[in-house]
Scaffold this motif. Structure first.
Motif, PDB file in Angstrom:
ATOM      1  N   LYS A   1      83.439  13.738 -67.694  1.00 39.97           N
ATOM      2  CA  LYS A   1      84.617  13.242 -68.412  1.00 39.97           C
ATOM      3  C   LYS A   1      84.432  13.408 -69.919  1.00 39.97           C
ATOM      4  CE  LYS A   1      87.753   9.441 -68.871  1.00 39.97           C
ATOM      5  NZ  LYS A   1      87.716   8.179 -69.511  1.00 39.97           N
ATOM      6  N   ALA A   2      83.232  13.165 -70.406  1.00 41.35           N
ATOM      7  CA  ALA A   2      82.963  13.324 -71.830  1.00 41.35           C
ATOM      8  C   ALA A   2      83.125  14.778 -72.261  1.00 41.35           C
ATOM      9  CB  ALA A   2      81.554  12.828 -72.154  1.00 41.35           C
ATOM     10  N   LYS A   3      82.695  15.683 -71.414  1.00 38.25           N
ATOM     11  CA  LYS A   3      82.839  17.100 -71.726  1.00 38.25           C
ATOM     12  C   LYS A   3      84.314  17.497 -71.783  1.00 38.25           C
ATOM     13  CE  LYS A   3      81.174  21.616 -70.275  1.00 38.25           C
ATOM     14  NZ  LYS A   3      80.395  22.339 -69.270  1.00 38.25           N
ATOM     15  N   HIS A   4      85.111  17.025 -70.823  1.00 46.02           N
ATOM     16  CA  HIS A   4      86.542  17.326 -70.820  1.00 46.02           C
ATOM     17  C   HIS A   4      87.239  16.703 -72.029  1.00 46.02           C
ATOM     18  CE1 HIS A   4      86.839  19.483 -67.063  1.00 46.02           C
ATOM     19  NE2 HIS A   4      86.115  18.564 -66.464  1.00 46.02           N
ATOM     20  N   THR A   5      86.815  15.503 -72.409  1.00 48.12           N
ATOM     21  CA  THR A   5      87.401  14.851 -73.579  1.00 48.12           C
ATOM     22  C   THR A   5      87.082  15.637 -74.842  1.00 48.12           C
ATOM     23  OG1 THR A   5      87.158  12.717 -72.500  1.00 48.12           O
ATOM     24  CG2 THR A   5      87.498  12.696 -74.875  1.00 48.12           C
ATOM     25  N   LYS A   6      85.862  16.135 -74.951  1.00 43.64           N
ATOM     26  CA  LYS A   6      85.462  16.930 -76.112  1.00 43.64           C
ATOM     27  C   LYS A   6      86.312  18.197 -76.206  1.00 43.64           C
ATOM     28  CE  LYS A   6      81.615  19.562 -77.948  1.00 43.64           C
ATOM     29  NZ  LYS A   6      80.302  20.116 -77.659  1.00 43.64           N
TER      30      LYS A   6
ATOM     31  N   LYS B   1      93.260  20.036 -79.355  1.00 42.69           N
ATOM     32  CA  LYS B   1      94.322  19.290 -80.014  1.00 42.69           C
ATOM     33  C   LYS B   1      94.227  19.360 -81.529  1.00 42.69           C
ATOM     34  CE  LYS B   1      96.476  14.731 -80.122  1.00 42.69           C
ATOM     35  NZ  LYS B   1      96.439  13.368 -79.575  1.00 42.69           N
ATOM     36  N   TYR B   2      93.017  19.258 -82.073  1.00 37.53           N
ATOM     37  CA  TYR B   2      92.876  19.088 -83.518  1.00 37.53           C
ATOM     38  C   TYR B   2      92.438  20.329 -84.281  1.00 37.53           C
ATOM     39  CZ  TYR B   2      93.459  14.162 -82.499  1.00 37.53           C
ATOM     40  OH  TYR B   2      93.958  12.975 -82.067  1.00 37.53           O
TER      41      TYR B   2
END
Length: 59
Positions: free
Chosen positions: A7-12, A18-19
């Motif tokens: 999940k952390a990898k997907h969030t990164k 996005k940014y």
């Protein structure tokens, strides 16, 4: 790999998409979408080998 790490990898990756700002070469994109040559958009190279299935019928 545990769910937390995944999940952390997907969030990164989502934050990067996005940014981050990406430079787009619009002139190259326009050349790709609208070529300069007299090239038609679609040519059916097999059309002359087959007859139309409704060619001899009358309505």
């Amino acid at each position: 790999m545990g769910r937390g790490r995944q999940k952390a990898k997907h969030t990164k990756i989502a934050r990067e998409l996005k940014y981050d700002t990406y430079s787009v070469n619009y002139s190259a994109l326009e050349r790709e979408l609208h070529p300069e040559g007299g090239e038609p958009e679609y040519v059916d190279k097999w059309a002359d080998q087959y007859t139309d299935e409704y060619e001899g019928e009358k309505a």
